[in-house]
Scaffold this motif. Sequence first.
Motif, PDB file in Angstrom:
ATOM      1  N   VAL A 100       0.870  -1.179   0.000  1.00  0.00           N
ATOM      2  CA  VAL A 100       0.000   0.000   0.000  1.00  0.00           C
ATOM      3  C   VAL A 100       0.905   1.227   0.000  1.00  0.00           C
ATOM      4  N   SER A 101       1.003   1.870  -1.141  1.00  0.00           N
ATOM      5  CA  SER A 101       1.954   2.965  -1.293  1.00  0.00           C
ATOM      6  C   SER A 101       1.481   4.236  -0.583  1.00  0.00           C
ATOM      7  N   PRO A 102       2.398   4.914   0.124  1.00  0.00           N
ATOM      8  CA  PRO A 102       2.060   6.196   0.733  1.00  0.00           C
ATOM      9  C   PRO A 102       2.364   7.376  -0.186  1.00  0.00           C
ATOM     10  N   LEU A 103       2.704   7.097  -1.436  1.00  0.00           N
ATOM     11  CA  LEU A 103       3.072   8.140  -2.386  1.00  0.00           C
ATOM     12  C   LEU A 103       2.016   8.300  -3.474  1.00  0.00           C
ATOM     13  N   THR A 104       1.869   9.540  -3.941  1.00  0.00           N
ATOM     14  CA  THR A 104       1.054   9.818  -5.120  1.00  0.00           C
ATOM     15  C   THR A 104       1.883  10.688  -6.067  1.00  0.00           C
ATOM     16  N   ASP A 105       1.281  11.078  -7.161  1.00  0.00           N
ATOM     17  CA  ASP A 105       1.981  11.945  -8.114  1.00  0.00           C
ATOM     18  C   ASP A 105       1.894  13.431  -7.742  1.00  0.00           C
ATOM     19  N   ASP A 106       1.211  13.746  -6.655  1.00  0.00           N
ATOM     20  CA  ASP A 106       1.074  15.144  -6.242  1.00  0.00           C
ATOM     21  C   ASP A 106       2.445  15.742  -5.915  1.00  0.00           C
ATOM     22  N   GLU A 107       2.622  17.005  -6.263  1.00  0.00           N
ATOM     23  CA  GLU A 107       3.881  17.667  -5.951  1.00  0.00           C
ATOM     24  C   GLU A 107       4.025  17.934  -4.460  1.00  0.00           C
ATOM     25  N   ASP A 108       2.915  18.168  -3.792  1.00  0.00           N
ATOM     26  CA  ASP A 108       2.917  18.488  -2.366  1.00  0.00           C
ATOM     27  C   ASP A 108       2.173  17.392  -1.611  1.00  0.00           C
ATOM     28  N   ALA A 109       2.777  16.903  -0.528  1.00  0.00           N
ATOM     29  CA  ALA A 109       2.154  15.821   0.232  1.00  0.00           C
ATOM     30  C   ALA A 109       0.799  16.217   0.806  1.00  0.00           C
ATOM     31  N   ASN A 110       0.601  17.501   1.086  1.00  0.00           N
ATOM     32  CA  ASN A 110      -0.692  17.942   1.609  1.00  0.00           C
ATOM     33  C   ASN A 110      -1.837  17.608   0.661  1.00  0.00           C
ATOM     34  N   SER A 111      -1.564  17.634  -0.637  1.00  0.00           N
ATOM     35  CA  SER A 111      -2.595  17.360  -1.637  1.00  0.00           C
ATOM     36  C   SER A 111      -2.922  15.872  -1.734  1.00  0.00           C
ATOM     37  N   ALA A 112      -2.069  15.032  -1.140  1.00  0.00           N
ATOM     38  CA  ALA A 112      -2.225  13.581  -1.275  1.00  0.00           C
ATOM     39  C   ALA A 112      -2.898  12.935  -0.079  1.00  0.00           C
ATOM     40  N   ILE A 113      -3.158  13.705   0.979  1.00  0.00           N
ATOM     41  CA  ILE A 113      -3.614  13.111   2.237  1.00  0.00           C
ATOM     42  C   ILE A 113      -4.881  12.282   2.061  1.00  0.00           C
ATOM     43  N   ALA A 114      -5.881  12.814   1.386  1.00  0.00           N
ATOM     44  CA  ALA A 114      -7.151  12.090   1.247  1.00  0.00           C
ATOM     45  C   ALA A 114      -6.952  10.759   0.533  1.00  0.00           C
ATOM     46  N   GLU A 115      -6.162  10.765  -0.535  1.00  0.00           N
ATOM     47  CA  GLU A 115      -5.923   9.533  -1.286  1.00  0.00           C
ATOM     48  C   GLU A 115      -5.175   8.503  -0.445  1.00  0.00           C
ATOM     49  N   VAL A 116      -4.134   8.940   0.243  1.00  0.00           N
ATOM     50  CA  VAL A 116      -3.340   7.996   1.035  1.00  0.00           C
ATOM     51  C   VAL A 116      -4.145   7.474   2.221  1.00  0.00           C
ATOM     52  N   GLU A 117      -4.944   8.347   2.839  1.00  0.00           N
ATOM     53  CA  GLU A 117      -5.794   7.876   3.936  1.00  0.00           C
ATOM     54  C   GLU A 117      -6.779   6.818   3.460  1.00  0.00           C
ATOM     55  N   SER A 118      -7.308   6.986   2.253  1.00  0.00           N
ATOM     56  CA  SER A 118      -8.225   5.995   1.685  1.00  0.00           C
ATOM     57  C   SER A 118      -7.526   4.659   1.493  1.00  0.00           C
ATOM     58  N   ARG A 119      -6.301   4.717   1.010  1.00  0.00           N
ATOM     59  CA  ARG A 119      -5.539   3.473   0.811  1.00  0.00           C
ATOM     60  C   ARG A 119      -5.271   2.771   2.141  1.00  0.00           C
ATOM     61  N   ILE A 120      -4.830   3.539   3.131  1.00  0.00           N
ATOM     62  CA  ILE A 120      -4.517   2.947   4.435  1.00  0.00           C
ATOM     63  C   ILE A 120      -5.780   2.339   5.057  1.00  0.00           C
ATOM     64  N   SER A 121      -6.901   3.016   4.876  1.00  0.00           N
ATOM     65  CA  SER A 121      -8.161   2.534   5.448  1.00  0.00           C
ATOM     66  C   SER A 121      -8.595   1.197   4.857  1.00  0.00           C
ATOM     67  N   SER A 122      -8.107   0.878   3.663  1.00  0.00           N
ATOM     68  CA  SER A 122      -8.477  -0.382   3.018  1.00  0.00           C
ATOM     69  C   SER A 122      -7.695  -1.571   3.566  1.00  0.00           C
ATOM     70  N   MET A 123      -6.672  -1.308   4.361  1.00  0.00           N
ATOM     71  CA  MET A 123      -5.848  -2.386   4.908  1.00  0.00           C
ATOM     72  C   MET A 123      -6.547  -3.101   6.057  1.00  0.00           C
ATOM     73  N   ALA A 124      -6.119  -4.326   6.310  1.00  0.00           N
ATOM     74  CA  ALA A 124      -6.595  -5.068   7.473  1.00  0.00           C
ATOM     75  C   ALA A 124      -6.196  -4.313   8.739  1.00  0.00           C
ATOM     76  N   GLN A 125      -7.199  -3.955   9.555  1.00  0.00           N
ATOM     77  CA  GLN A 125      -6.923  -3.194  10.771  1.00  0.00           C
ATOM     78  C   GLN A 125      -7.733  -3.724  11.941  1.00  0.00           C
ATOM     79  N   PRO A 126      -7.244  -3.568  13.178  1.00  0.00           N
ATOM     80  CA  PRO A 126      -5.975  -2.946  13.531  1.00  0.00           C
ATOM     81  C   PRO A 126      -4.802  -3.623  12.828  1.00  0.00           C
TER      82      PRO A 126
END
Length: 230
Positions: A100-126
């Motif tokens: 589950v990659s924490p990177l996107t093509d966005d130049e600024d990490a602030n612009s990627a937060i929603a996408e990365v949070e969605s990816r992390i939320s899809s993982m088996a949790q806790p």
Amino acid sequence: MALTQQHFESPDALTSSFAATLVSILEEGINTRGRASLVVSGGRTPVGLFQTLSQADIDWSKVDITLADERWVSEDDDASNTRLVKEHLLRNKASQAHFVSPLTDDEDANSAIAEVESRISSMAQPFDALILGMGEDGHTASLFPCSEQVEDGLNMSSGKICIAVKPTTAPHQRISLTLPALLHSRNIFIHLTGDKKKAVLLDALENDTEIQKPVTAVVNRAPVTLMWAP
């Protein structure tokens, strides 16, 4: 505070024992819940552990792996934790794991937060297992005491999974899991080698606030196992 310390004679002995522990945890997750999740950290310390884990004979296709934090650089950059994980962990038998990659093509990490949070939320949790490192300034993941974002990252009621961080004492913008996201783990480990880092950790737990040494915020709130070798 609940810190259990496991000391080993050498980094190799630590690696062997730690890998076996993680394999057992991941197998239990797969057998009990159908999938397992592993959150790792970058740096030099876990390379041997990654290489050993990559050979483990488990059903890696049922394992989700992500990073606790990442520098906001391209994957081919030497500073990339993603590159490190792909070169040393996501190979051999573990090449079948789901990264589950924490990177996107966005130049600024602030612009990627929603996408990365969605990816992390899809993982088996806790998360079944979280492996943290620590810098000599007491940062863990990319929760840097020098950054303007550290209070946001340590806020237990923010509802945030990730934040963008700009440390003033280290290069590169970062993306990092927040403290509540890190704590949403069944098993939390701090993986350190060398006398200096162990001394920093133990001193921080005795003498520093969570803002001064963010690693203490993890140990103050959850059972944590220190895996250490000289």
